[in-house]
Write a protein that holds these residues in place. Structure first.
Motif, PDB file in Angstrom:
ATOM      1  N   GLU A  28     -31.108  -2.936 -11.314  1.00 30.17           N
ATOM      2  CA  GLU A  28     -31.747  -2.789 -12.622  1.00 30.17           C
ATOM      3  C   GLU A  28     -30.727  -2.680 -13.761  1.00 30.17           C
ATOM      4  O   GLU A  28     -31.104  -2.772 -14.932  1.00 30.17           O
ATOM      5  N   LEU A  29     -29.475  -2.453 -13.429  1.00 33.01           N
ATOM      6  CA  LEU A  29     -28.452  -2.311 -14.464  1.00 33.01           C
ATOM      7  C   LEU A  29     -28.165  -3.652 -15.125  1.00 33.01           C
ATOM      8  O   LEU A  29     -28.348  -4.711 -14.510  1.00 33.01           O
ATOM      9  N   PRO A  30     -27.692  -3.645 -16.367  1.00 32.68           N
ATOM     10  CA  PRO A  30     -27.392  -4.916 -17.056  1.00 32.68           C
ATOM     11  C   PRO A  30     -26.221  -5.638 -16.407  1.00 32.68           C
ATOM     12  O   PRO A  30     -25.473  -5.050 -15.609  1.00 32.68           O
ATOM     13  N   GLU A  31     -26.068  -6.891 -16.744  1.00 36.67           N
ATOM     14  CA  GLU A  31     -24.929  -7.658 -16.250  1.00 36.67           C
ATOM     15  C   GLU A  31     -23.633  -7.082 -16.819  1.00 36.67           C
ATOM     16  O   GLU A  31     -23.596  -6.527 -17.919  1.00 36.67           O
ATOM     17  N   GLY A  32     -22.539  -7.236 -16.076  1.00 41.65           N
ATOM     18  CA  GLY A  32     -21.245  -6.757 -16.528  1.00 41.65           C
ATOM     19  C   GLY A  32     -20.192  -7.019 -15.484  1.00 41.65           C
ATOM     20  O   GLY A  32     -20.497  -7.251 -14.312  1.00 41.65           O
ATOM     21  N   GLU A  33     -18.933  -6.960 -15.902  1.00 38.46           N
ATOM     22  CA  GLU A  33     -17.831  -7.284 -14.986  1.00 38.46           C
ATOM     23  C   GLU A  33     -17.418  -6.116 -14.109  1.00 38.46           C
ATOM     24  O   GLU A  33     -16.764  -6.302 -13.086  1.00 38.46           O
ATOM     25  N   LEU A  34     -17.799  -4.897 -14.519  1.00 38.50           N
ATOM     26  CA  LEU A  34     -17.408  -3.706 -13.762  1.00 38.50           C
ATOM     27  C   LEU A  34     -18.633  -2.903 -13.363  1.00 38.50           C
ATOM     28  O   LEU A  34     -19.475  -2.562 -14.201  1.00 38.50           O
ATOM     29  N   LEU A  35     -18.733  -2.586 -12.086  1.00 44.28           N
ATOM     30  CA  LEU A  35     -19.701  -1.603 -11.594  1.00 44.28           C
ATOM     31  C   LEU A  35     -18.934  -0.323 -11.325  1.00 44.28           C
ATOM     32  O   LEU A  35     -17.967  -0.324 -10.556  1.00 44.28           O
ATOM     33  N   ILE A  36     -19.348   0.758 -11.964  1.00 42.59           N
ATOM     34  CA  ILE A  36     -18.597   2.017 -11.920  1.00 42.59           C
ATOM     35  C   ILE A  36     -19.474   3.131 -11.385  1.00 42.59           C
ATOM     36  O   ILE A  36     -20.608   3.326 -11.851  1.00 42.59           O
ATOM     37  N   ARG A  37     -18.944   3.848 -10.404  1.00 42.59           N
ATOM     38  CA  ARG A  37     -19.594   5.068  -9.902  1.00 42.59           C
ATOM     39  C   ARG A  37     -19.166   6.215 -10.804  1.00 42.59           C
ATOM     40  O   ARG A  37     -17.994   6.581 -10.852  1.00 42.59           O
ATOM     41  N   VAL A  38     -20.100   6.750 -11.584  1.00 43.46           N
ATOM     42  CA  VAL A  38     -19.779   7.778 -12.572  1.00 43.46           C
ATOM     43  C   VAL A  38     -19.630   9.125 -11.888  1.00 43.46           C
ATOM     44  O   VAL A  38     -20.515   9.575 -11.156  1.00 43.46           O
ATOM     45  N   LYS A  39     -18.511   9.772 -12.116  1.00 43.66           N
ATOM     46  CA  LYS A  39     -18.264  11.113 -11.576  1.00 43.66           C
ATOM     47  C   LYS A  39     -18.596  12.192 -12.603  1.00 43.66           C
ATOM     48  O   LYS A  39     -19.146  13.236 -12.259  1.00 43.66           O
ATOM     49  N   TYR A  40     -18.218  11.945 -13.851  1.00 43.03           N
ATOM     50  CA  TYR A  40     -18.454  12.925 -14.916  1.00 43.03           C
ATOM     51  C   TYR A  40     -18.890  12.211 -16.184  1.00 43.03           C
ATOM     52  O   TYR A  40     -18.463  11.085 -16.463  1.00 43.03           O
ATOM     53  N   SER A  41     -19.731  12.895 -16.941  1.00 41.06           N
ATOM     54  CA  SER A  41     -20.071  12.453 -18.285  1.00 41.06           C
ATOM     55  C   SER A  41     -20.039  13.694 -19.174  1.00 41.06           C
ATOM     56  O   SER A  41     -19.556  14.753 -18.770  1.00 41.06           O
ATOM     57  N   SER A  42     -20.525  13.557 -20.403  1.00 42.08           N
ATOM     58  CA  SER A  42     -20.593  14.713 -21.290  1.00 42.08           C
ATOM     59  C   SER A  42     -21.765  14.517 -22.239  1.00 42.08           C
ATOM     60  O   SER A  42     -22.342  13.434 -22.319  1.00 42.08           O
ATOM     61  N   LEU A  43     -22.123  15.567 -22.974  1.00 39.37           N
ATOM     62  CA  LEU A  43     -23.206  15.464 -23.946  1.00 39.37           C
ATOM     63  C   LEU A  43     -22.649  15.456 -25.352  1.00 39.37           C
ATOM     64  O   LEU A  43     -21.757  16.242 -25.683  1.00 39.37           O
ATOM     65  N   ASN A  44     -23.212  14.586 -26.167  1.00 34.60           N
ATOM     66  CA  ASN A  44     -22.835  14.461 -27.569  1.00 34.60           C
ATOM     67  C   ASN A  44     -24.097  14.433 -28.426  1.00 34.60           C
ATOM     68  O   ASN A  44     -25.198  14.206 -27.930  1.00 34.60           O
ATOM     69  N   PHE A  45     -23.931  14.637 -29.725  1.00 32.92           N
ATOM     70  CA  PHE A  45     -25.061  14.624 -30.643  1.00 32.92           C
ATOM     71  C   PHE A  45     -25.812  13.294 -30.563  1.00 32.92           C
ATOM     72  O   PHE A  45     -27.041  13.253 -30.606  1.00 32.92           O
ATOM     73  N   LYS A  46     -25.089  12.196 -30.398  1.00 31.60           N
ATOM     74  CA  LYS A  46     -25.735  10.885 -30.311  1.00 31.60           C
ATOM     75  C   LYS A  46     -26.598  10.783 -29.061  1.00 31.60           C
ATOM     76  O   LYS A  46     -27.657  10.136 -29.076  1.00 31.60           O
ATOM     77  N   ASP A  47     -26.180  11.421 -27.965  1.00 33.38           N
ATOM     78  CA  ASP A  47     -27.007  11.439 -26.757  1.00 33.38           C
ATOM     79  C   ASP A  47     -28.317  12.179 -27.009  1.00 33.38           C
ATOM     80  O   ASP A  47     -29.381  11.772 -26.534  1.00 33.38           O
ATOM     81  N   ALA A  48     -28.231  13.277 -27.758  1.00 31.87           N
ATOM     82  CA  ALA A  48     -29.435  14.035 -28.082  1.00 31.87           C
ATOM     83  C   ALA A  48     -30.369  13.228 -28.968  1.00 31.87           C
ATOM     84  O   ALA A  48     -31.594  13.275 -28.814  1.00 31.87           O
ATOM     85  N   LEU A  49     -29.811  12.457 -29.903  1.00 32.70           N
ATOM     86  CA  LEU A  49     -30.637  11.592 -30.739  1.00 32.70           C
ATOM     87  C   LEU A  49     -31.330  10.529 -29.896  1.00 32.70           C
ATOM     88  O   LEU A  49     -32.538  10.278 -30.044  1.00 32.70           O
ATOM     89  N   SER A  50     -30.589   9.902 -28.985  1.00 31.23           N
ATOM     90  CA  SER A  50     -31.173   8.887 -28.113  1.00 31.23           C
ATOM     91  C   SER A  50     -32.269   9.501 -27.245  1.00 31.23           C
ATOM     92  O   SER A  50     -33.350   8.920 -27.082  1.00 31.23           O
ATOM     93  N   ALA A  51     -32.013  10.687 -26.708  1.00 30.79           N
ATOM     94  CA  ALA A  51     -32.976  11.345 -25.819  1.00 30.79           C
ATOM     95  C   ALA A  51     -34.225  11.804 -26.550  1.00 30.79           C
ATOM     96  O   ALA A  51     -35.255  12.062 -25.922  1.00 30.79           O
TER      97      ALA A  51
END
Length: 330
Positions: A28-51
């Motif tokens: 279901e993920l979009p096309e792209g040259e890299l498939l990455i297994r995410v270990k860590y992320s973080s929260l930002n104000f923009k994430d809260a706006l999107s959510a």
């Protein structure tokens, strides 16, 4: 493994936006040259706006936010990256209209990724995240404009937020005298522990909006809030000083005049960390991993799992989050 956990934001029949943890398929993920297994992320104000369903950030839902990600390349179709490479991804369209780092996998263009600097772990990179990158860019712009540690006090507005806390810590490490501004008086001891010499309350900075000029105070400033407070800072800069502007939590507009610029020769410096050329991002990450590396990162961070994010995102929107939120996706 073809399925993975992700935070999904969906518009309910009521028109409200809901955040739930779901299982998604890698297909279901979009096309792209890299498939990455995410270990860590973080929260930002923009994430809260999107959510919260802000269509100025994210146009189509359901969606997985997360403008930051650190993880391991699982598949690569370009020579620059191999399976097993540890990478950092911040900004560009990640988490905006491309499924972001609040899921265990992302697929992206190779031009969005940087190999992890040797001086930073993936965890440290995401404690910093976009907030740390932005703080570093602000300080770098101020220094390019001629500001030095002996110039006088440097103001940081919104000092308990993600960018603000890292800016206070970085400026302190670099030898600057820092005044931290916040609306949270009870966090004064926290800010002083980060290195702030003084703490001033937000309502004090908000005084004098109607005046064309204010008393000279600051040798420089990092502004994370925008609005009329930003222009009050401009009006109170010392002769020839600069403020680096990177945020808008207090609004996108302010009452302005040309007087501070032509009478004191001050500078208003805009800072963007989203569409910045990758080579510039790389140079900042190198600084953050070497001469600007912070020893105080763990004092800034709250670590959460995906299931805990809806409450945390609400706190960010309400202005009640202090420091950085690290998301552990293992």
């Amino acid at each position: 493994m073809s399925q993975f956990k992700a935070l999904q934001v969906r518009e309910a029949a009521s028109g409200e936006f809901e955040q739930t943890v779901v299982m998604r398929d890698i297909s279901e993920l979009p096309e792209g040259e890299l498939l990455i297994r995410v270990k860590y992320s973080s929260l930002n104000f923009k994430d809260a706006l999107s959510a919260s369903g802000n269509r100025g950030v994210t146009r189509k839902f359901p969606h997985t936010p997360g403008i930051d990600a650190a993880g391991i390349v699982e598949k690569s179709s370009v020579a620059e990256f191999r399976a097993g490479d540890e990478v950092i991804v911040t900004g560009y369209d990640l988490g905006m209209n491309t499924a972001g780092g609040l899921g265990q996998y992302i697929r992206i263009p190779a031009g969005w990724a940087l190999k992890r600097p040797e001086g930073l772990s993936m965890r440290e990179a995401m404690v910093l995240g976009t907030a740390g990158l932005t703080a570093a860019l602000c300080i770098d712009k101020l220094e390019q404009a001629g500001i030095t540690p002996d110039a006088g006090p440097i103001l940081v507005t919104g000092a308990t937020g993600g960018v603000g806390t890292i800016a206070v810590a970085l400026l302190t490490k670099l030898g600057y005298s820092v005044t931290a501004s916040t609306g949270k008086a009870w966090q004064s001891d926290f800010l002083k522990a980060l290195g702030a010499n003084e703490v001033t309350l937000r309502n004090v900075l908000a005084e004098g909006v109607e005046k064309p000029m204010l008393k000279e105070q600051w040798a420089g400033a990092v502004d994370t809030v925008g609005g009329d407070i930003l222009f009050n800072v401009v009006k109170s800069l010392r002769y020839g000083a600069s403020v680096a502007c990177c945020g808008l939590t207090a609004g996108i507009e302010f009452k302005a005049s040309v007087l501070p610029f032509i009478l004191r020769g001050v500078n208003l410096l805009g800072v963007d960390s989203v569409e910045l050329p990758l080579v510039v991002k790389a140079s900042m990450w190198d600084k953050l991993s070497l001469q600007w590396k912070l020893d105080s990162l763990e004092s800034l961070v709250t670590e959460l799992q995906l299931e805990q994010l809806p409450e945390a995102l609400g706190k960010i929107l309400a202005g009640n989050m202090v420091g950085r939120v690290l998301v552990n996706l293992d």
